[in-house]
Design a protein around this motif. Structure first.
Motif, PDB file in Angstrom:
ATOM      1  N   ALA A  13       0.850  -1.190   0.000  1.00  0.00           N
ATOM      2  CA  ALA A  13       0.000   0.000   0.000  1.00  0.00           C
ATOM      3  C   ALA A  13       0.888   1.244   0.000  1.00  0.00           C
ATOM      4  O   ALA A  13       1.919   1.277   0.680  1.00  0.00           O
ATOM      5  N   GLU A  14       0.515   2.240  -0.794  1.00  0.00           N
ATOM      6  CA  GLU A  14       1.305   3.479  -0.875  1.00  0.00           C
ATOM      7  C   GLU A  14       1.477   4.106   0.510  1.00  0.00           C
ATOM      8  O   GLU A  14       2.531   4.638   0.826  1.00  0.00           O
ATOM      9  N   GLU A  15       0.439   4.024   1.331  1.00  0.00           N
ATOM     10  CA  GLU A  15       0.513   4.589   2.686  1.00  0.00           C
ATOM     11  C   GLU A  15       1.569   3.862   3.518  1.00  0.00           C
ATOM     12  O   GLU A  15       2.344   4.493   4.233  1.00  0.00           O
ATOM     13  N   ALA A  16       1.617   2.538   3.400  1.00  0.00           N
ATOM     14  CA  ALA A  16       2.614   1.757   4.136  1.00  0.00           C
ATOM     15  C   ALA A  16       4.013   2.090   3.640  1.00  0.00           C
ATOM     16  O   ALA A  16       4.941   2.264   4.432  1.00  0.00           O
ATOM     17  N   LYS A  17       4.171   2.188   2.307  1.00  0.00           N
ATOM     18  CA  LYS A  17       5.480   2.529   1.744  1.00  0.00           C
ATOM     19  C   LYS A  17       5.931   3.906   2.223  1.00  0.00           C
ATOM     20  O   LYS A  17       7.081   4.089   2.621  1.00  0.00           O
ATOM     21  N   ALA A  18       5.029   4.868   2.204  1.00  0.00           N
ATOM     22  CA  ALA A  18       5.362   6.223   2.662  1.00  0.00           C
ATOM     23  C   ALA A  18       5.737   6.215   4.141  1.00  0.00           C
ATOM     24  O   ALA A  18       6.676   6.906   4.552  1.00  0.00           O
ATOM     25  N   GLN A  19       5.025   5.432   4.926  1.00  0.00           N
ATOM     26  CA  GLN A  19       5.319   5.341   6.360  1.00  0.00           C
ATOM     27  C   GLN A  19       6.705   4.710   6.589  1.00  0.00           C
ATOM     28  O   GLN A  19       7.465   5.170   7.436  1.00  0.00           O
ATOM     29  N   ILE A  20       7.028   3.681   5.828  1.00  0.00           N
ATOM     30  CA  ILE A  20       8.332   3.026   5.951  1.00  0.00           C
ATOM     31  C   ILE A  20       9.446   3.994   5.576  1.00  0.00           C
ATOM     32  O   ILE A  20      10.458   4.098   6.273  1.00  0.00           O
ATOM     33  N   ILE A  21       9.262   4.711   4.474  1.00  0.00           N
ATOM     34  CA  ILE A  21      10.261   5.697   4.055  1.00  0.00           C
ATOM     35  C   ILE A  21      10.445   6.755   5.136  1.00  0.00           C
ATOM     36  O   ILE A  21      11.571   7.147   5.454  1.00  0.00           O
ATOM     37  N   ASP A  22       9.337   7.194   5.738  1.00  0.00           N
ATOM     38  CA  ASP A  22       9.422   8.176   6.818  1.00  0.00           C
ATOM     39  C   ASP A  22      10.164   7.608   8.029  1.00  0.00           C
ATOM     40  O   ASP A  22      10.998   8.293   8.626  1.00  0.00           O
ATOM     41  N   LEU A  23       9.876   6.372   8.381  1.00  0.00           N
ATOM     42  CA  LEU A  23      10.570   5.749   9.513  1.00  0.00           C
ATOM     43  C   LEU A  23      12.064   5.597   9.234  1.00  0.00           C
ATOM     44  O   LEU A  23      12.897   5.829  10.121  1.00  0.00           O
ATOM     45  N   LEU A  24      12.411   5.230   8.012  1.00  0.00           N
ATOM     46  CA  LEU A  24      13.827   5.119   7.660  1.00  0.00           C
ATOM     47  C   LEU A  24      14.510   6.487   7.728  1.00  0.00           C
ATOM     48  O   LEU A  24      15.651   6.600   8.176  1.00  0.00           O
ATOM     49  N   LYS A  25      13.801   7.530   7.308  1.00  0.00           N
ATOM     50  CA  LYS A  25      14.346   8.886   7.422  1.00  0.00           C
ATOM     51  C   LYS A  25      14.530   9.261   8.886  1.00  0.00           C
ATOM     52  O   LYS A  25      15.540   9.863   9.262  1.00  0.00           O
ATOM     53  N   GLN A  26      13.554   8.892   9.720  1.00  0.00           N
ATOM     54  CA  GLN A  26      13.683   9.175  11.149  1.00  0.00           C
ATOM     55  C   GLN A  26      14.911   8.474  11.741  1.00  0.00           C
ATOM     56  O   GLN A  26      15.636   9.060  12.546  1.00  0.00           O
TER      57      GLN A  26
END
Length: 161
Positions: A13-26
């Protein structure tokens, strides 16, 4: 592995992918000290290994007890900080390596399955073209360039630009 079974059938899901990318950035943001090395730097740097890590720890203990023999430009506290950071990052490498390997393996499997299916469809269109089925010729001509030796290079160059 030439397993024709569909081993993975998933779209993230695009939302899950965006959340993962955000967590990796964090995670990256929590380590602003991370640096990058050139291949030449990686090759040139002396490295801690199992056999010399004990040596580094022994030197750390010696200078902790008596740093009087050291010149002022040698900073025992800096060496201790470097060693501690090395050990902290070492603890992160196992779970990060596991995650990287799983993501890479899953990507490889998904790509393999997509490519295998594409090859199967291409071969069906090729057979349909050879049999003279209507409409197959234009589809075959559209896809066959990928396998022509002379146009394969130019097709790759075009898609990479």
């Amino acid at each position: 592995m030439s397993d024709s079974r569909n081993q993975i059938s998933m779209v993230m899901a695009e939302e899950a992918k965006a959340q993962i990318i955000d967590l990796l950035k964090q995670i990256t943001d929590l380590m602003p000290f991370l640096t990058g090395l050139t291949p030449e730097q990686r090759k040139r740097l002396p490295k801690i290994e199992k056999r010399n890590k004990t040596f580094v720890k022994d030197v750390e203990a010696v200078i902790k007890n008596d740093a009087s023999l050291l010149p002022s430009y040698v900073k025992p506290d800096e060496m201790a900080k470097d060693l501690e950071l090395y050990e902290q990052l070492e603890e992160l490498l196992t779970p990060l390596g596991y995650l990287y390997d799983r993501v890479r393996d899953t990507q490889m499997l998904a790509g393999s399955e997509a490519y295998t299916q594409a090859l199967m469809v291409y071969n069906m269109i090729k057979a349909a073209n050879k049999a003279g089925l209507p409409g197959a010729n234009s589809l075959y001509n559209q896809l066959k360039g990928r396998f022509d030796r002379s146009s394969a290079v130019s097709t790759d160059e075009i898609s990479n630009n």
